[in-house]
Design a protein around this motif. Structure first.
Motif, PDB file in Angstrom:
ATOM      1  N   GLU A 296     -22.596 121.824  -1.593  1.00 30.58           N
ATOM      2  CA  GLU A 296     -22.097 122.251  -0.271  1.00 30.58           C
ATOM      3  C   GLU A 296     -20.573 122.208  -0.231  1.00 30.58           C
ATOM      4  O   GLU A 296     -19.928 123.105   0.307  1.00 30.58           O
ATOM      5  CB  GLU A 296     -22.692 121.379   0.852  1.00 30.58           C
ATOM      6  CG  GLU A 296     -24.186 121.623   1.116  1.00 30.58           C
ATOM      7  CD  GLU A 296     -24.533 123.115   1.243  1.00 30.58           C
ATOM      8  OE1 GLU A 296     -23.813 123.855   1.950  1.00 30.58           O
ATOM      9  OE2 GLU A 296     -25.522 123.548   0.594  1.00 30.58           O
ATOM     10  N   ARG A 297     -20.000 121.163  -0.824  1.00 31.44           N
ATOM     11  CA  ARG A 297     -18.520 121.065  -0.867  1.00 31.44           C
ATOM     12  C   ARG A 297     -17.936 122.243  -1.640  1.00 31.44           C
ATOM     13  O   ARG A 297     -16.924 122.820  -1.253  1.00 31.44           O
ATOM     14  CB  ARG A 297     -18.116 119.762  -1.555  1.00 31.44           C
ATOM     15  CG  ARG A 297     -18.124 118.557  -0.645  1.00 31.44           C
ATOM     16  CD  ARG A 297     -17.409 117.402  -1.318  1.00 31.44           C
ATOM     17  NE  ARG A 297     -15.987 117.680  -1.513  1.00 31.44           N
ATOM     18  CZ  ARG A 297     -15.216 117.027  -2.392  1.00 31.44           C
ATOM     19  NH1 ARG A 297     -15.722 116.075  -3.144  1.00 31.44           N
ATOM     20  NH2 ARG A 297     -13.940 117.330  -2.498  1.00 31.44           N
ATOM     21  N   ALA A 298     -18.580 122.596  -2.770  1.00 31.43           N
ATOM     22  CA  ALA A 298     -18.055 123.694  -3.609  1.00 31.43           C
ATOM     23  C   ALA A 298     -18.090 125.024  -2.852  1.00 31.43           C
ATOM     24  O   ALA A 298     -17.254 125.906  -3.083  1.00 31.43           O
ATOM     25  CB  ALA A 298     -18.854 123.802  -4.901  1.00 31.43           C
ATOM     26  N   LYS A 299     -19.042 125.151  -1.934  1.00 28.39           N
ATOM     27  CA  LYS A 299     -19.186 126.408  -1.177  1.00 28.39           C
ATOM     28  C   LYS A 299     -18.296 126.454   0.068  1.00 28.39           C
ATOM     29  O   LYS A 299     -18.077 127.513   0.641  1.00 28.39           O
ATOM     30  CB  LYS A 299     -20.655 126.586  -0.761  1.00 28.39           C
ATOM     31  CG  LYS A 299     -21.551 126.891  -1.943  1.00 28.39           C
ATOM     32  CD  LYS A 299     -23.026 126.597  -1.736  1.00 28.39           C
ATOM     33  CE  LYS A 299     -23.644 127.001  -0.463  1.00 28.39           C
ATOM     34  NZ  LYS A 299     -25.114 126.768  -0.447  1.00 28.39           N
ATOM     35  N   PRO A 304     -10.945 122.288  -0.928  1.00 31.61           N
ATOM     36  CA  PRO A 304     -10.390 122.847  -2.177  1.00 31.61           C
ATOM     37  C   PRO A 304     -11.266 122.571  -3.409  1.00 31.61           C
ATOM     38  O   PRO A 304     -11.034 123.146  -4.477  1.00 31.61           O
ATOM     39  CB  PRO A 304      -9.037 122.125  -2.321  1.00 31.61           C
ATOM     40  CG  PRO A 304      -9.159 120.884  -1.518  1.00 31.61           C
ATOM     41  CD  PRO A 304     -10.150 121.170  -0.412  1.00 31.61           C
ATOM     42  N   PHE A 305     -12.276 121.717  -3.259  1.00 35.73           N
ATOM     43  CA  PHE A 305     -13.114 121.344  -4.410  1.00 35.73           C
ATOM     44  C   PHE A 305     -13.844 122.560  -4.980  1.00 35.73           C
ATOM     45  O   PHE A 305     -14.403 123.378  -4.260  1.00 35.73           O
ATOM     46  CB  PHE A 305     -14.142 120.285  -3.977  1.00 35.73           C
ATOM     47  CG  PHE A 305     -15.163 119.978  -5.029  1.00 35.73           C
ATOM     48  CD1 PHE A 305     -14.830 119.209  -6.140  1.00 35.73           C
ATOM     49  CD2 PHE A 305     -16.460 120.473  -4.922  1.00 35.73           C
ATOM     50  CE1 PHE A 305     -15.775 118.936  -7.115  1.00 35.73           C
ATOM     51  CE2 PHE A 305     -17.416 120.202  -5.897  1.00 35.73           C
ATOM     52  CZ  PHE A 305     -17.066 119.439  -7.001  1.00 35.73           C
ATOM     53  N   ALA A 355     -29.920 128.468  -8.527  1.00 32.75           N
ATOM     54  CA  ALA A 355     -30.860 128.744  -7.430  1.00 32.75           C
ATOM     55  C   ALA A 355     -30.151 129.082  -6.122  1.00 32.75           C
ATOM     56  O   ALA A 355     -30.790 129.326  -5.102  1.00 32.75           O
ATOM     57  CB  ALA A 355     -31.746 127.510  -7.220  1.00 32.75           C
ATOM     58  N   ASP A 356     -28.823 129.088  -6.142  1.00 30.95           N
ATOM     59  CA  ASP A 356     -28.086 129.238  -4.886  1.00 30.95           C
ATOM     60  C   ASP A 356     -27.419 130.615  -4.799  1.00 30.95           C
ATOM     61  O   ASP A 356     -26.658 131.004  -5.692  1.00 30.95           O
ATOM     62  CB  ASP A 356     -27.005 128.137  -4.812  1.00 30.95           C
ATOM     63  CG  ASP A 356     -26.412 128.020  -3.425  1.00 30.95           C
ATOM     64  OD1 ASP A 356     -26.026 129.068  -2.858  1.00 30.95           O
ATOM     65  OD2 ASP A 356     -26.320 126.893  -2.914  1.00 30.95           O
ATOM     66  N   ASP A 357     -27.684 131.317  -3.705  1.00 31.38           N
ATOM     67  CA  ASP A 357     -27.182 132.685  -3.571  1.00 31.38           C
ATOM     68  C   ASP A 357     -25.651 132.754  -3.566  1.00 31.38           C
ATOM     69  O   ASP A 357     -25.073 133.747  -4.004  1.00 31.38           O
ATOM     70  CB  ASP A 357     -27.746 133.334  -2.293  1.00 31.38           C
ATOM     71  CG  ASP A 357     -27.387 134.812  -2.264  1.00 31.38           C
ATOM     72  OD1 ASP A 357     -27.738 135.506  -3.242  1.00 31.38           O
ATOM     73  OD2 ASP A 357     -26.712 135.246  -1.310  1.00 31.38           O
ATOM     74  N   TYR A 358     -24.983 131.682  -3.081  1.00 24.61           N
ATOM     75  CA  TYR A 358     -23.502 131.684  -3.101  1.00 24.61           C
ATOM     76  C   TYR A 358     -23.016 131.957  -4.517  1.00 24.61           C
ATOM     77  O   TYR A 358     -22.139 132.782  -4.747  1.00 24.61           O
ATOM     78  CB  TYR A 358     -22.968 130.330  -2.610  1.00 24.61           C
ATOM     79  CG  TYR A 358     -21.468 130.167  -2.806  1.00 24.61           C
ATOM     80  CD1 TYR A 358     -20.576 130.515  -1.800  1.00 24.61           C
ATOM     81  CD2 TYR A 358     -20.946 129.677  -4.009  1.00 24.61           C
ATOM     82  CE1 TYR A 358     -19.199 130.383  -1.983  1.00 24.61           C
ATOM     83  CE2 TYR A 358     -19.577 129.546  -4.206  1.00 24.61           C
ATOM     84  CZ  TYR A 358     -18.706 129.896  -3.190  1.00 24.61           C
ATOM     85  OH  TYR A 358     -17.350 129.770  -3.379  1.00 24.61           O
ATOM     86  N   PHE A 359     -23.567 131.234  -5.485  1.00 27.81           N
ATOM     87  CA  PHE A 359     -23.106 131.353  -6.874  1.00 27.81           C
ATOM     88  C   PHE A 359     -23.642 132.635  -7.521  1.00 27.81           C
ATOM     89  O   PHE A 359     -22.896 133.367  -8.174  1.00 27.81           O
ATOM     90  CB  PHE A 359     -23.535 130.109  -7.673  1.00 27.81           C
ATOM     91  CG  PHE A 359     -22.901 128.847  -7.169  1.00 27.81           C
ATOM     92  CD1 PHE A 359     -21.612 128.505  -7.532  1.00 27.81           C
ATOM     93  CD2 PHE A 359     -23.581 128.018  -6.280  1.00 27.81           C
ATOM     94  CE1 PHE A 359     -20.999 127.357  -7.038  1.00 27.81           C
ATOM     95  CE2 PHE A 359     -22.991 126.864  -5.787  1.00 27.81           C
ATOM     96  CZ  PHE A 359     -21.689 126.532  -6.156  1.00 27.81           C
ATOM     97  N   VAL A 360     -24.934 132.910  -7.298  1.00 27.97           N
ATOM     98  CA  VAL A 360     -25.556 134.076  -7.949  1.00 27.97           C
ATOM     99  C   VAL A 360     -24.885 135.364  -7.471  1.00 27.97           C
ATOM    100  O   VAL A 360     -24.526 136.226  -8.280  1.00 27.97           O
ATOM    101  CB  VAL A 360     -27.081 134.106  -7.662  1.00 27.97           C
ATOM    102  CG1 VAL A 360     -27.722 135.369  -8.246  1.00 27.97           C
ATOM    103  CG2 VAL A 360     -27.753 132.865  -8.241  1.00 27.97           C
TER     104      VAL A 360
END
Ligand code: CMC
Length: 429
Positions: A296-299, A304-305, A355-360
């Motif tokens: 969640e932090r990365a998204k 800034p993480f 599994a996460d659409d943010y990354f995919v």
């Protein structure tokens, strides 16, 4: 341009001006618009921060298809090279364009041994650095220092001297890296041995002590060869571009590589392998293993993480080097009979990413640095040496790119332009 196929022209029209720009493709059908006449014909330049759309050269060395996850050095697939070659064969391939035959391999290996010692005065440099000095800083300083000890080879036009420089850099940088480590832990340095091959020699210089009678483990040697092959080149990445930019001003190879080492050190580039481990350790200590929270932090755009070891400018699918590194990490741990909770955690993070659409949807997958650090860790290499390992592996690529830059008939000093947005002329009174 004899190496490319001309496809036709692209028309650029702006107000009353129009220009036809040549379109061409390389050997893998990547298309490009040749904008060299743009400024002269229209007075305009292009705006492309990070050079995301800018091709700076024609190159015969490395091919990447970021969408399909393909990486080839001089036409050979990275998986084949990692499986079947020693690192020095791949170094030879990158620099000379062909894999060495047995005789060439033996000769190259012998040259690397001949040049493995550093000038004794250079060895004393290490005493002047504080124990906590990051070995990447030391390595960069040692690379440029070579040009003070071997200035007689500064004439960039002499091909035979280039061969000396290549072996000198490859061999002495490995020695310098091991010395930097020994210095950082307060142990006596171990000199290179003519009885050992390139990777064994490095491991011996790293881990032999006057009291341990260190024996090189073939599992570790094989893994090191593979890892260095994975690192060996990656076309116009940040550090290679720095090496070429410095070289384009006519600076010598040692100075150019020294600058490349500094670029590689950055956490968005090769420094990410160290930061992956530090991130995983923080997830355990500070986040109590809560991967969901970290994702969640990365998204979160207000945080800034970023997930270290994830994402790549060119790869929008799984980095082929990360696939090899992941398997190798598992193999090394199994063969050495070790387990590492950080590897389990890394797999958990990877599964969450996949599994996460943010990354995919953004094409963000684990990159080479995600699993290489974990493998180095299993091999006993300390965390602050991970990027140094990357640098040792990347030296042949930097050299090959620098040589190609030097011989490029279209080559010019690297000098981007800008659009000035500061104050217009002001008066002092
Ligand atoms: N974690 C979270 N979000 C990310 C990450 C990440 N690691 N990487 C990229 N993004 C997001 C970024 O926020 C942006 O989102 P949006 O479109 O909503 O603005 C989108 O993905 C595109 O990112 P970008 O920063 O425009 O991509 P880039 O090509 O400029 O940067 C990168 C590539 C490697 C610097 C970046 O992915 C990153 O910072 N990764 C982490 C550091 C890392 O692992 N570096 C090693 C690279 S591989 C080895 C090497 O080349 O040396």
């Amino acid at each position: 341009m004899s190496k490319v196929n001309e496809l036709g022209t692209a028309k650029l029209t702006y107000e009353d001006k129009s220009i036809d720009l040549p379109v061409f493709v390389g050997s893998e059908q990547e298309a490009a618009v040749d904008i060299r006449a743009l400024r002269k014909e229209t007075g305009m330049i292009t705006y492309d921060p990070g050079f995301v759309n800018t091709g700076c050269c024609l190159s015969d060395i490395t091919f990447i298809d970021g969408e399909k996850g393909i990486l080839r050095y001089r036409g050979y697939d990275i998986n084949d090279l990692a499986e079947k070659c020693e690192f020095i064969d791949v170094a030879y391939l990158l620099v000379h364009g062909v894999l060495p035959n047995k005789e060439q391999h033996d000769e190259f290996s012998q040259h690397l041994n001949t040049h493995s010692l550093m000038h004794e005065d250079m060895r004393h440099f290490f005493d002047a650095y504080p124990d906590h000095a990051h070995p990447m800083a030391t390595l960069s300083a040692m690379a440029v220092s070579l040009s003070t000890f071997y200035p007689e080879l500064d004439d960039v036009s002499l091909q035979e001297n280039i061969d000396f420089k290549v072996t000198r850099l490859l061999s002495k940088m490995r020695t310098a890296a091991a010395f930097a480590y020994k210095k950082s832990i307060g142990h006596p340095i171990v000199y290179p041995s003519h009885d050992l091959k390139y990777c064994e020699n490095f491991l011996n210089m790293m881990f032999h002590t006057p009291v341990n009678n260190y024996q090189v483990d073939p599992v570790v040697t094989k893994a090191l060869n593979k890892l260095l092959i994975l690192h060996a080149d990656h076309e116009q990445n940040c550090s290679a571009s720095v090496v070429k930019m410095v070289g384009s001003a006519g600076a010598n190879l040692y100075a150019s590589i020294s600058a490349g080492i500094c670029a590689l050190w950055g956490p968005l580039h090769g420094g990410a392998n160290q930061h992956v481990i530090e991130m995983l350790e923080r997830i355990i200590v500070e986040d109590k293993g809560d991967v969901k929270r970290v994702i969640e932090r990365a998204k979160d755009k207000n945080d800034p993480f970023r997930l270290m070891g994830v994402g790549h400018r060119v790869y929008k699918s799984y980095d082929p080097r990360a696939k090899v590194a992941k398997q190798m990490c598992k193999d090394v741990l199994a063969q050495m009979g070790v387990s590492d909770p950080l590897v389990d955690l890394a797999q958990e993070v990877e599964e969450a990413v996949l599994a996460d659409d943010y990354f995919v949807s953004r094409g963000l997958y684990p990159n080479i640095d995600f699993y290489t650090g974990l493998t180095y860790r299993a091999m006993g290499i300390p965390t602050n040496m991970f990027t140094v390992m990357f640098a040792i592996g990347r030296i042949p690529g930097w050299i090959a790119q620098w040589l190609e830059m030097r011989d490029d008939p279209h080559g010019r000093i690297g000098r981007p332009r800008q659009i000035y947005t500061g104050p217009t002329q002001r008066s002092m009174s």
